[in-house]
Design a protein around this motif. Structure first.
Motif, mmCIF file in Angstrom:
data_model
loop_
_atom_site.group_PDB
_atom_site.id
_atom_site.type_symbol
_atom_site.label_atom_id
_atom_site.label_comp_id
_atom_site.label_asym_id
_atom_site.label_seq_id
_atom_site.Cartn_x
_atom_site.Cartn_y
_atom_site.Cartn_z
ATOM 1 N N UNK A 1 0.987 -1.054 0.173
ATOM 2 C CA UNK A 1 0.048 0.070 -0.042
ATOM 3 C C UNK A 1 0.729 1.300 0.060
ATOM 4 N N UNK A 2 0.381 2.291 -0.391
ATOM 5 C CA UNK A 2 0.835 3.615 -0.596
ATOM 6 C C UNK A 2 0.897 4.225 0.555
ATOM 7 N N UNK A 3 1.702 5.443 1.089
ATOM 8 C CA UNK A 3 1.394 6.160 2.166
ATOM 9 C C UNK A 3 0.063 6.719 1.750
ATOM 10 N N UNK A 4 -0.625 7.375 0.629
ATOM 11 C CA UNK A 4 -1.763 7.935 0.596
ATOM 12 C C UNK A 4 -2.833 6.847 0.961
ATOM 13 N N UNK A 5 -2.740 5.564 0.529
ATOM 14 C CA UNK A 5 -3.597 4.542 0.831
ATOM 15 C C UNK A 5 -3.805 4.250 2.308
ATOM 16 N N UNK A 6 -2.869 4.318 2.868
ATOM 17 C CA UNK A 6 -2.570 4.007 4.379
ATOM 18 C C UNK A 6 -3.379 5.176 4.999
ATOM 19 N N UNK A 7 -2.973 6.324 4.989
ATOM 20 C CA UNK A 7 -3.554 7.385 5.400
ATOM 21 C C UNK A 7 -4.858 7.542 5.385
ATOM 22 N N UNK A 37 5.367 1.756 1.822
ATOM 23 C CA UNK A 37 6.124 1.936 3.023
ATOM 24 C C UNK A 37 7.449 1.207 2.924
ATOM 25 N N UNK A 38 7.779 0.440 2.086
ATOM 26 C CA UNK A 38 8.964 -0.320 1.936
ATOM 27 C C UNK A 38 9.692 0.629 1.041
ATOM 28 N N UNK A 39 9.308 1.407 -0.092
ATOM 29 C CA UNK A 39 10.044 2.257 -0.791
ATOM 30 C C UNK A 39 10.270 3.459 0.087
#
Length: 64
Positions: A1-7, A37-39
């Motif tokens: 998941x991207x930061x945007x998706x998580x938030x 998150x890994x990136x």
């Protein structure tokens, strides 16, 4: 998941990313919104396991 998706899914995780901004040296939500998150961990040389643990704790238990 991207930061945007998580938030977007778990608003409390934004505070976790903000707390990690000083380690990254810049605003993670501003500069890495579309990164996973890994990136993010690789880009800023952060402890992935610790970051994931803090994000998981902030997100709460998974929906049943």
């Amino acid at each position: 998941m991207t930061v945007l998706e998580i938030v977007s899914r778990h608003r409390a995780t934004e505070a976790v990313f903000k707390a990690w901004d000083h380690r990254a040296g810049e605003c993670i939500c501003c500069q890495a919104l579309f990164d996973t998150v890994q990136q993010v961990a690789e880009r800023y040389q952060l402890d992935l396991n610790r970051l994931m643990a803090e994000l998981s704790a902030a997100a709460g238990p998974p929906d049943a």
